[in-house]
Scaffold this motif. Sequence first.
Motif, PDB file in Angstrom:
ATOM      1  N   ASN A 104       0.826  -1.211   0.000  1.00  0.00           N
ATOM      2  CA  ASN A 104       0.000   0.000   0.000  1.00  0.00           C
ATOM      3  C   ASN A 104       0.865   1.269   0.000  1.00  0.00           C
ATOM      4  O   ASN A 104       0.464   2.302  -0.531  1.00  0.00           O
ATOM      5  CB  ASN A 104      -0.954  -0.004   1.203  1.00  0.00           C
ATOM      6  N   VAL A 105       2.087   1.184   0.558  1.00  0.00           N
ATOM      7  CA  VAL A 105       3.004   2.328   0.500  1.00  0.00           C
ATOM      8  C   VAL A 105       3.491   2.526  -0.939  1.00  0.00           C
ATOM      9  O   VAL A 105       3.592   3.654  -1.433  1.00  0.00           O
ATOM     10  CB  VAL A 105       4.194   2.111   1.454  1.00  0.00           C
ATOM     11  N   PHE A 106       3.756   1.406  -1.614  1.00  0.00           N
ATOM     12  CA  PHE A 106       4.150   1.489  -3.026  1.00  0.00           C
ATOM     13  C   PHE A 106       3.030   2.102  -3.871  1.00  0.00           C
ATOM     14  O   PHE A 106       3.279   2.953  -4.739  1.00  0.00           O
ATOM     15  CB  PHE A 106       4.506   0.092  -3.534  1.00  0.00           C
ATOM     16  N   SER A 107       1.796   1.707  -3.609  1.00  0.00           N
ATOM     17  CA  SER A 107       0.652   2.273  -4.338  1.00  0.00           C
ATOM     18  C   SER A 107       0.502   3.755  -4.049  1.00  0.00           C
ATOM     19  O   SER A 107       0.171   4.550  -4.945  1.00  0.00           O
ATOM     20  CB  SER A 107      -0.622   1.528  -3.958  1.00  0.00           C
ATOM     21  N   ALA A 108       0.769   4.134  -2.799  1.00  0.00           N
ATOM     22  CA  ALA A 108       0.685   5.558  -2.447  1.00  0.00           C
ATOM     23  C   ALA A 108       1.742   6.371  -3.188  1.00  0.00           C
ATOM     24  O   ALA A 108       1.477   7.493  -3.653  1.00  0.00           O
ATOM     25  CB  ALA A 108       0.849   5.725  -0.933  1.00  0.00           C
ATOM     26  N   LEU A 109       2.942   5.815  -3.347  1.00  0.00           N
ATOM     27  CA  LEU A 109       3.992   6.523  -4.086  1.00  0.00           C
ATOM     28  C   LEU A 109       3.643   6.643  -5.568  1.00  0.00           C
ATOM     29  O   LEU A 109       3.893   7.680  -6.192  1.00  0.00           O
ATOM     30  CB  LEU A 109       5.320   5.790  -3.915  1.00  0.00           C
ATOM     31  N   MET A 110       3.068   5.601  -6.135  1.00  0.00           N
ATOM     32  CA  MET A 110       2.639   5.673  -7.534  1.00  0.00           C
ATOM     33  C   MET A 110       1.564   6.734  -7.721  1.00  0.00           C
ATOM     34  O   MET A 110       1.556   7.487  -8.714  1.00  0.00           O
ATOM     35  CB  MET A 110       2.107   4.307  -7.970  1.00  0.00           C
ATOM     36  N   GLU A 111       0.669   6.822  -6.756  1.00  0.00           N
ATOM     37  CA  GLU A 111      -0.394   7.833  -6.831  1.00  0.00           C
ATOM     38  C   GLU A 111       0.176   9.233  -6.686  1.00  0.00           C
ATOM     39  O   GLU A 111      -0.250  10.175  -7.371  1.00  0.00           O
ATOM     40  CB  GLU A 111      -1.420   7.548  -5.735  1.00  0.00           C
ATOM     41  N   MET A 112       1.177   9.382  -5.801  1.00  0.00           N
ATOM     42  CA  MET A 112       1.815  10.699  -5.635  1.00  0.00           C
ATOM     43  C   MET A 112       2.545  11.121  -6.908  1.00  0.00           C
ATOM     44  O   MET A 112       2.574  12.310  -7.250  1.00  0.00           O
ATOM     45  CB  MET A 112       2.799  10.646  -4.460  1.00  0.00           C
ATOM     46  N   LEU A 113       3.143  10.163  -7.601  1.00  0.00           N
ATOM     47  CA  LEU A 113       3.840  10.493  -8.840  1.00  0.00           C
ATOM     48  C   LEU A 113       2.886  11.022  -9.901  1.00  0.00           C
ATOM     49  O   LEU A 113       3.264  11.855 -10.735  1.00  0.00           O
ATOM     50  CB  LEU A 113       4.572   9.250  -9.359  1.00  0.00           C
TER      51      LEU A 113
END
Length: 504
Positions: A426-435
């Motif tokens: 979920n942290v990886f998904s959050a970083l993708m969303e931030m990008l």
Amino acid sequence: MGGSKMIPEILHGAKPPPKLLWSPMIERPEDEAARKAQMKTPKDSFHQVSPETYPCSPFKYRTKVYKFDPGLIPPTIVEQPDTANLKKQCPYQKKMEKAKSKSIRKKSQFLLSKFIKSAVLKRKDIYVWNETFKPERIKVLIKSLASPVELEQLYAAQALGHLGVSEESVISALRNIVQECDDTPLQYEAARSLALLGCLETCVMKVLIRHLKVASLNRREDTLAALKVVLQAWSTTPSFEYYCIGARSSLTRNLKRLVNLQEPLDNITFNAALCLGYLDKSNPIAQETMFMSLTHVERKKRFQALIMLVKHMGIMNAIVIRKVLDHLECSPVYKHRADATDLLTTIGLEIIQQEELEEDVFNVLLKKVSDEPFLIVRQKIALAIEELKMKMRVWEIVERQLKDEDDVIRKQAVITLGVLGIRHTNVFSALMEMLELDTNEAVRIQVIRAFSTLGIDNVNVRKILTKKKQGGGILGRESSKALEILDRRAEIQKELMVHSFIIQ
């Protein structure tokens, strides 16, 4: 005067003016009625019909075009821009504009490379030491020790020490000079080279001790510098490989005398105390001098004292820990900051907890892991956080900061994750969303760098980086760099995999 023309009188003997070949004026009709009708007809405006100059210019009939200086163009040749002339620009106007733009370019963009002939630089032949030449070189230097020229002897003695070849022929040649030579400079250079080669026999150490007593400060500093290198190497060898140091008690006594005679923060005092610490880590004079050096103006000496106290003497109290934290926060040398993290891991969590400095260490590490400009130091700090068992706590704080409204806090959180790693999907998904959706460009740049630093070679990551690369701008440049790093990592992994399957 009216409309009549005055005809000038021709004096007796004067020649009449020559008759013009063409009329300088536009011909007018002789009939007065026709002349009045011509005056009443409305004329076109100045912008509709360009004025013509009569007679026609001779330049009109020339087939060869000459180059004229723009400043010397005759003012009588005038062309008003109409629809036809606008399409085809006047050659003189072109030349003027070209000269003007050239002068402006010279003023604004003066490039020295335009005035220098481009030539292919000749590559200088850099001398690389070849192992095959080493025995021949050593033989030549050993022969030079017996040369009648004193400078050749001194050079040979110094060079044999710097080459670092501790062969029997080299040791015996230098030992003979130390034992038999009466020339003091040559004897000293030979003894110094023998010490650097690891030969710490009594005859060698006596020569060096004698030069420690010399009044010349340069000779003292040179001797202490050689002893510091030798004794540091001796102290790091395992106990079962210890070799005997000749005249050790005399050396210790003279080093103590140097520490007590000089000023407390003098160079000679500091180097002598370092040598004492390498000889005997429990020496109280060396320990006291190291603690005094922690307040020295020079940060390099302070850091050397910290390394001596922590790694060699094993002294790890609150004062030492706070000085290590101060170096990690404020040292201008990035290598010292990286080594300060190694000192923290050497001290360990248990001693830090005993001194009740766990919170101070945690706060400094949490701050520096995101504020540190050098990636290698941030990676060292991440290793120290893991060794001191603070990683889970840092992860919890950083993952909460990803949702913070402040752009700076989000950026620092992404930088921290770039060296600590990502523990949940979920942290990886959050970083993708931030990008994709973050409003701050700096945060998105740090997300791209985090992916490349961690080596996350995911299909989705590559897809979004390729999309950003096509978009251009600073995000496109960062995405291009990240893709190059990921490609390089993939190639290295393939090579390692191929090598692992090679049948030995």
